[in-house]
Write an enzyme that holds these catalytic residues in place. Structure first.
Site, mmCIF file in Angstrom:
data_model
loop_
_atom_site.group_PDB
_atom_site.id
_atom_site.type_symbol
_atom_site.label_atom_id
_atom_site.label_comp_id
_atom_site.label_asym_id
_atom_site.label_seq_id
_atom_site.Cartn_x
_atom_site.Cartn_y
_atom_site.Cartn_z
ATOM 1 N N HIS A 19 7.621 74.686 35.038
ATOM 2 C CA HIS A 19 8.332 75.691 34.234
ATOM 3 C C HIS A 19 9.483 76.296 35.045
ATOM 4 O O HIS A 19 10.577 76.516 34.521
ATOM 5 C CB HIS A 19 7.384 76.836 33.822
ATOM 6 C CG HIS A 19 6.316 76.423 32.856
ATOM 7 N ND1 HIS A 19 4.994 76.750 33.015
ATOM 8 C CD2 HIS A 19 6.377 75.707 31.706
ATOM 9 C CE1 HIS A 19 4.279 76.270 32.008
ATOM 10 N NE2 HIS A 19 5.097 75.617 31.203
ATOM 11 N N LYS A 43 -3.412 77.049 20.289
ATOM 12 C CA LYS A 43 -4.030 77.002 21.625
ATOM 13 C C LYS A 43 -4.844 78.261 21.918
ATOM 14 O O LYS A 43 -4.450 79.345 21.479
ATOM 15 C CB LYS A 43 -2.932 76.919 22.710
ATOM 16 C CG LYS A 43 -2.155 75.626 22.738
ATOM 17 C CD LYS A 43 -1.115 75.694 23.844
ATOM 18 C CE LYS A 43 -0.259 74.451 23.927
ATOM 19 N NZ LYS A 43 0.907 74.643 24.820
ATOM 20 N N ARG A 93 8.820 66.654 28.926
ATOM 21 C CA ARG A 93 8.413 65.805 30.049
ATOM 22 C C ARG A 93 8.292 64.357 29.640
ATOM 23 O O ARG A 93 8.631 63.466 30.386
ATOM 24 C CB ARG A 93 7.058 66.279 30.597
ATOM 25 C CG ARG A 93 7.116 67.606 31.309
ATOM 26 C CD ARG A 93 5.763 68.225 31.324
ATOM 27 N NE ARG A 93 5.276 68.338 29.958
ATOM 28 C CZ ARG A 93 4.113 68.824 29.602
ATOM 29 N NH1 ARG A 93 3.272 69.208 30.512
ATOM 30 N NH2 ARG A 93 3.765 68.895 28.330
ATOM 31 N N SER A 131 0.332 72.712 31.931
ATOM 32 C CA SER A 131 -0.571 73.849 32.174
ATOM 33 C C SER A 131 -2.014 73.486 31.867
ATOM 34 O O SER A 131 -2.932 73.877 32.596
ATOM 35 C CB SER A 131 -0.164 75.039 31.304
ATOM 36 O OG SER A 131 1.067 75.537 31.721
HETATM 37 O O1 PNS Z 1 4.211 76.430 25.553
HETATM 38 P P1 PNS Z 1 3.987 76.152 24.089
HETATM 39 O O2 PNS Z 1 2.550 76.451 23.708
HETATM 40 O O3 PNS Z 1 4.379 74.751 23.687
HETATM 41 O O4 PNS Z 1 4.942 77.169 23.292
HETATM 42 C C1 PNS Z 1 4.918 77.234 21.880
HETATM 43 C C2 PNS Z 1 5.591 78.548 21.411
HETATM 44 C C3 PNS Z 1 4.863 79.750 21.995
HETATM 45 C C4 PNS Z 1 7.040 78.548 21.852
HETATM 46 C C5 PNS Z 1 5.510 78.574 19.837
HETATM 47 O O5 PNS Z 1 4.173 78.489 19.423
HETATM 48 C C6 PNS Z 1 6.168 79.839 19.266
HETATM 49 O O6 PNS Z 1 7.369 79.894 19.146
HETATM 50 N N1 PNS Z 1 5.333 80.881 18.949
HETATM 51 C C7 PNS Z 1 5.826 82.146 18.447
HETATM 52 C C8 PNS Z 1 5.624 82.265 16.926
HETATM 53 C C9 PNS Z 1 6.607 81.370 16.167
HETATM 54 O O7 PNS Z 1 7.771 81.660 16.042
HETATM 55 N N2 PNS Z 1 6.056 80.254 15.640
HETATM 56 C C10 PNS Z 1 6.852 79.292 14.859
HETATM 57 C C11 PNS Z 1 7.502 78.248 15.770
HETATM 58 S S1 PNS Z 1 8.527 77.124 14.869
#
Ligand code: PNS
Length: 167
Positions: A19, A43, A93, A131
């Protein structure tokens, strides 16, 4: 001249050297990058959002141009609009990451048309660092010191101790 601002969202559970590598690349492109710690409904996190916030702040404290914020509720696209971010940075990745990233980026663009998702590839040495796998190895007692900052390592050791005491 107005400063270019990007957001770098993720669950960061925990924040890894992969990250950090992506974040450093983003800083080469944008004047300001806000790391946004958010929840992913798909998750279950090991660390609380406040623990992830404090570890990410600690890891990035020596960098200028970086801030760390928590998205407690609501959409990332709305947050991007509120802070005037022109880009959403995501690290990719492997090819398998792409389908999910593609879906999210198009949805975010639908919700906030002025924002563009930028995909950055980490150094090849981090292509297998996720992670989820770091957590698994650390919770089973493996050495992950090459992949995370010492403060993250310490927080993971504490989690492992707590977990072992509960057993
Ligand atoms: O590290 P990750 O788990 O791949 O990140 C995913 C994340 C946190 C960026 C995504 O779940 C997110 O944006 N969550 C906030 C709520 C939201 O806007 N969800 C719609 C995404 S299109």
């Amino acid at each position: 001249m107005s400063k270019s601002r990007a957001i770098y969202p993720g669950t960061f559970d925990p924040f890894t050297n992969g990250h950090l590598d992506v974040l450093e690349r983003a800083l080469n492109i944008f004047d300001e990058v806000i790391v946004v710690i958010a929840e992913n409904s798909q998750k279950r996190a090991l660390f609380t959002i406040e623990e992830r916030n404090s570890m990410t702040k600690e890891v990035t404290k020596l960098y200028s141009g970086i801030s760390v914020e928590v998205l407690h509720h609501g959409l990332l696209a709305d947050y991007a609009r509120q802070v005037g971010a022109r880009a959403i940075v995501r690290g990719v990745r492997q090819v398998k990451d792409f389908e999910y990233e593609f879906q999210m980026s198009l949805l975010n663009r639908q919700l906030y048309p002025d924002v563009t998702t930028v995909f950055l590839m980490p150094n090849v040495k981090y292509t297998y660092v996720a992670s989820s796998i770091i957590k698994e190895v650390a919770m089973l007692g493996g050495d992950v010191s090459n992949f995370v900052h010492p403060c993250v390592l310490e927080m993971m050791h504490k989690k492992r101790e707590e977990y072992n005491q509960k057993k």
